[in-house]
Design a protein around this motif. Structure first.
Motif, short mmCIF file in Angstrom:
data_model
loop_
_atom_site.label_atom_id
_atom_site.label_comp_id
_atom_site.label_asym_id
_atom_site.label_seq_id
_atom_site.Cartn_x
_atom_site.Cartn_y
_atom_site.Cartn_z
N TYR A 111 19.83 17.54 -0.61
CA TYR A 111 20.76 16.89 0.30
C TYR A 111 20.64 17.46 1.71
O TYR A 111 20.68 16.73 2.68
N LEU A 112 20.46 18.77 1.79
CA LEU A 112 20.28 19.40 3.09
C LEU A 112 18.99 18.90 3.75
O LEU A 112 18.98 18.57 4.95
N ALA A 113 17.92 18.82 2.99
CA ALA A 113 16.65 18.32 3.52
C ALA A 113 16.81 16.87 4.00
O ALA A 113 16.27 16.50 5.06
N TYR A 114 17.53 16.06 3.26
CA TYR A 114 17.76 14.67 3.66
C TYR A 114 18.50 14.61 4.99
O TYR A 114 18.10 13.88 5.91
N VAL A 115 19.58 15.39 5.11
CA VAL A 115 20.37 15.36 6.35
C VAL A 115 19.54 15.84 7.53
O VAL A 115 19.56 15.22 8.61
N LEU A 116 18.80 16.93 7.36
CA LEU A 116 17.97 17.44 8.45
C LEU A 116 16.88 16.44 8.85
O LEU A 116 16.64 16.21 10.04
N ALA A 117 16.22 15.84 7.87
CA ALA A 117 15.18 14.86 8.16
C ALA A 117 15.77 13.61 8.82
O ALA A 117 15.19 13.05 9.75
N PHE A 118 16.94 13.19 8.34
CA PHE A 118 17.60 12.02 8.93
C PHE A 118 17.89 12.27 10.41
O PHE A 118 17.60 11.43 11.27
N ILE A 126 13.47 6.29 7.21
CA ILE A 126 14.78 6.75 6.74
C ILE A 126 15.01 6.30 5.30
O ILE A 126 15.53 7.06 4.48
N THR A 127 14.59 5.11 4.97
CA THR A 127 14.75 4.62 3.60
C THR A 127 13.94 5.46 2.63
O THR A 127 14.40 5.80 1.54
N LEU A 128 12.73 5.82 3.01
CA LEU A 128 11.89 6.63 2.13
C LEU A 128 12.46 8.02 1.89
O LEU A 128 12.20 8.63 0.85
N LEU A 129 13.26 8.52 2.82
CA LEU A 129 13.89 9.82 2.63
C LEU A 129 14.79 9.83 1.40
O LEU A 129 14.87 10.81 0.67
N VAL A 130 15.49 8.74 1.18
CA VAL A 130 16.43 8.65 0.06
C VAL A 130 15.69 8.73 -1.27
O VAL A 130 16.23 9.25 -2.25
N LEU A 131 14.46 8.26 -1.32
CA LEU A 131 13.72 8.28 -2.58
C LEU A 131 13.43 9.69 -3.07
O LEU A 131 13.16 9.89 -4.25
N GLU A 132 13.49 10.67 -2.17
CA GLU A 132 13.24 12.05 -2.56
C GLU A 132 14.45 12.69 -3.25
O GLU A 132 14.33 13.74 -3.85
N LEU A 150 4.02 6.80 16.31
CA LEU A 150 4.68 6.54 15.02
C LEU A 150 3.87 7.12 13.86
O LEU A 150 4.44 7.64 12.90
N LEU A 151 2.57 7.04 13.95
CA LEU A 151 1.70 7.56 12.90
C LEU A 151 1.82 9.07 12.76
O LEU A 151 1.90 9.61 11.66
N ILE A 152 1.84 9.77 13.87
CA ILE A 152 1.83 11.23 13.87
C ILE A 152 3.24 11.80 13.77
O ILE A 152 3.51 12.71 12.98
N ARG A 153 4.13 11.33 14.55
CA ARG A 153 5.46 11.95 14.69
C ARG A 153 6.31 11.81 13.44
O ARG A 153 6.89 12.78 12.96
N ILE A 154 6.44 10.64 12.91
CA ILE A 154 7.40 10.39 11.83
C ILE A 154 7.08 11.17 10.56
O ILE A 154 7.95 11.87 10.04
N PRO A 155 5.89 11.11 10.00
CA PRO A 155 5.68 11.79 8.71
C PRO A 155 5.77 13.31 8.80
O PRO A 155 6.30 13.96 7.91
N PHE A 156 5.27 13.90 9.87
CA PHE A 156 5.18 15.36 9.93
C PHE A 156 6.51 16.02 10.24
O PHE A 156 6.76 17.12 9.78
N VAL A 157 7.33 15.37 11.02
CA VAL A 157 8.61 16.01 11.35
C VAL A 157 9.59 15.92 10.19
O VAL A 157 10.54 16.68 10.12
N THR A 158 9.38 15.01 9.28
CA THR A 158 10.32 14.86 8.16
C THR A 158 9.83 15.51 6.88
O THR A 158 10.58 15.67 5.94
N ARG A 159 8.58 15.88 6.79
CA ARG A 159 8.05 16.48 5.57
C ARG A 159 8.59 17.88 5.43
O ARG A 159 8.88 18.41 4.45
#
Length: 110
Positions: A62-69, A30-36, A101-110
C-alpha cells in the motif's frame, strides 16, 4: 506545400491530441499500479480480525502504491503545465514527448 505536409500541419496544429495521448498513458500507468496490490491470503471462513491482520501485513504494498501514485501525479502535473506552454507542434516535440513517457513513467514507479 505538398498535400501531406498541409494535412500534417492541421493535424498537429493544437497540442490537445498530444495532451490526450499523454493523459491516457498516465492513466494506464496508474491503473497498472493497482495490479501489484494482492489480496491477503486468509481462509474462506476467516474472521474479520484475520482479514485486518492480513491487510496489515501488506502495508509495504500500500505504501509503494501511494508513493508511486504521487510520483506519477507530480509528473502528470508537470507535463500538463509544460504542454500548456506549447504554441506550435512539431514531429520533434511528438517524439520527445513519447521518449519522456517511455523513460519517465516506468522507472520512477518501479
Amino acid at each position: 506545400m505538398r498535400q501531406s505536409d498541409s494535412s500534417m500541419s492541421l493535424f498537429f496544429k493544437s497540442p490537445q491530441r498530444l495532451e490526450a495521448f499523454s493523459d491516457g498513458v498516465f492513466a494506464i500507468a496508474i491503473t497498472l499500479l493497482v495490479l501489484e496490490i494482492k489480496a491477503p491470503q486468509v481462509g474462506q471462513h476467516a474472521s474479520s480480525a484475520a482479514l485486518w491482520r492480513g491487510l496489515g501485513q501488506l502495508w509495504p504494498s500500500y505504501l509503494a502504491y501511494v508513493l508511486a501514485f504521487f510520483t506519477i501525479l507530480i509528473a502528470w502535473v508537470g507535463h500538463h503545465m509544460t504542454i500548456g506552454q506549447v504554441k506550435r507542434m512539431s514531429h520533434g516535440l511528438l517524439y520527445a514527448n513519447g521518449f519522456f513517457l517511455l523513460i519517465r513513467i516506468p522507472f520512477v514507479t518501479r
